[in-house]
Design a protein around this motif. Sequence first.
Motif, short mmCIF file in Angstrom:
data_model
loop_
_atom_site.label_atom_id
_atom_site.label_comp_id
_atom_site.label_asym_id
_atom_site.label_seq_id
_atom_site.Cartn_x
_atom_site.Cartn_y
_atom_site.Cartn_z
N ASN A 235 0.78 -1.58 0.01
CA ASN A 235 0.19 0.33 -0.07
C ASN A 235 1.15 1.30 -0.10
O ASN A 235 0.63 2.23 -0.69
N ALA A 238 2.00 1.44 -3.10
CA ALA A 238 1.32 2.00 -4.36
C ALA A 238 1.26 3.67 -4.17
O ALA A 238 1.24 4.57 -5.27
N CYS A 241 4.79 5.06 -5.71
CA CYS A 241 4.23 4.78 -7.41
C CYS A 241 2.92 6.35 -7.94
O CYS A 241 3.55 6.79 -8.75
N GLU A 242 1.93 5.86 -6.97
CA GLU A 242 1.80 7.08 -7.46
C GLU A 242 1.95 8.98 -8.02
O GLU A 242 1.68 9.89 -8.75
N ASP A 247 3.09 2.89 -12.20
CA ASP A 247 2.63 2.12 -12.02
C ASP A 247 2.55 1.08 -11.13
O ASP A 247 3.58 -0.18 -11.14
N VAL A 248 2.56 0.42 -10.54
CA VAL A 248 2.83 -0.22 -8.66
C VAL A 248 2.52 -1.11 -9.66
O VAL A 248 2.77 -2.00 -8.90
N TRP A 249 1.24 -1.65 -10.46
CA TRP A 249 0.90 -2.64 -10.77
C TRP A 249 2.21 -3.77 -11.47
O TRP A 249 2.76 -4.80 -11.02
N TYR A 266 -0.16 -7.05 -3.05
CA TYR A 266 -0.19 -5.84 -3.57
C TYR A 266 -1.09 -5.05 -2.95
O TYR A 266 -2.04 -5.23 -1.29
N PRO A 267 -1.25 -4.48 -3.60
CA PRO A 267 -2.53 -3.10 -3.05
C PRO A 267 -3.98 -2.90 -2.71
O PRO A 267 -4.14 -3.90 -3.62
N THR A 421 -9.36 0.12 -7.76
CA THR A 421 -8.71 0.04 -6.67
C THR A 421 -7.97 -1.87 -6.83
O THR A 421 -7.10 -1.81 -6.05
N ASN A 423 -6.82 -3.84 -9.80
CA ASN A 423 -5.72 -3.35 -10.99
C ASN A 423 -7.10 -4.70 -11.47
O ASN A 423 -6.56 -5.20 -12.20
#
Length: 437
Positions: A235, A238, A241-242, A247-249, A266-267, A421, A423
């Motif tokens: 989290n 994420a 990264c934003e 892109d955190v994914w 995963y966030p 939220t 992906n």
Amino acid sequence: MSAYETLLNKIKSKDAVIGVVGLGYVGLPLAVEKAKAGYKVIGFDVQASRVEQVNSGINYIGDVVNEDLAEMVKSGHIEATTDYARIKDVDAVAICVPTPLDIHQQPDTSYVESSSKEIAKHANEGILVVLESTTYPGTTEEIVKVALEDRGFVTGETVFVAYSPERVDPGNKQFKTKNTPKVVGGITENCTEVAATLYRNVLEGDVFEVSSPAIAEMEKIFENTFRHINIALANEMAILCEKMGIDVWEVIDAAKTKPYGFMAFYPGPGLGGHCIPIDPFYLTWKAREYNYHTRLIELSGEINNSMPEYVINRVMSILNEDGKALRGAKVTVLGVAYKKDIEDVRESPVLKIIELLEQQGADYTVVDPYVKSFRSSGNTIEPVELTKEVLSQSDLVLLTTDHSNFDYNLIAEESPVIFDTRNAMKDIKKVNKYVKL
């Protein structure tokens, strides 16, 4: 023949009658598996409605196969009752009751305490009592053992006490109660042996014996704390990264190509369910008894608990880009269950998101094919069906639970703006305005 030998023989021959206290997400699947293994099972629950449903062969837990419960009830292998005096009829009993936090974020062991006292009150000599509820290290000996010994039983000789943590993961298609490995720790070697023998007679998963209930209690909290902390890291990544336009994914997908030293977490919009958001705080509470402050766990809790607010701030920002305010905006929330493909809304972060939408004056609609109704701000809310009209009339579609049966192509085609939220729509090519966490 000693009480230990008598009980062990009964368990091995499947002549033992098994009790399960608490017929919820943990207890009912366990009761069904024990019945399917050939044992006579008596379920105990304080909710008369649950008892009535079980005795009618009506299933209410997603991880239980409807036909399995109906068949076990019809054959006489399962019955349920609210009468704890029936404990006198069982040879072994598993305690599967809730262990929530109170308003001060401290463990509420009242259900374990009341169940232990009722069992001790009605138990016969030679009974096995196994606590399965997640709790802090020391609970089995401080509560269950004490309740039984106050009655005059001798642990390891005339009563057998162990801890074996539940490992239920609602909605998991691969691992169920039947095939998930089990950890068992008894107060004495005899306690461990009779408990492990019972589980080996019921389950397909390995049964791993540890040296004490405290080891088993701690390992369970360690499991959930491990996930809690790593989700908090995801989290936080994420959020960063934003801000950096990354892109955190995609970052996580790249990182998980490493075959060692990395495990993908995963966030999301926050933590939900009965375990991950709650169990680590059992450990932080117990740690204070030893004058130790669990800084990493508490910081992880702060990060994870802040995610609903972060989601709402992102919603505001996305709407602002189109010249709209959140107040009065039509927001469609896709999914209120805390994880995909289940009906469970316990501790769901989406409940907090909905509460924040209400506070901000948004005109929101909830869609969730698994949830019939839920409570928010004292009101009962019934989710609506996912339709073209619901999506097209929205100012923003907020995807909070990635249910497999959502029509993602319809969502992509009809939603003017999507904030995903989870992906969940990574493979959908044609989308209008699409923003990921």
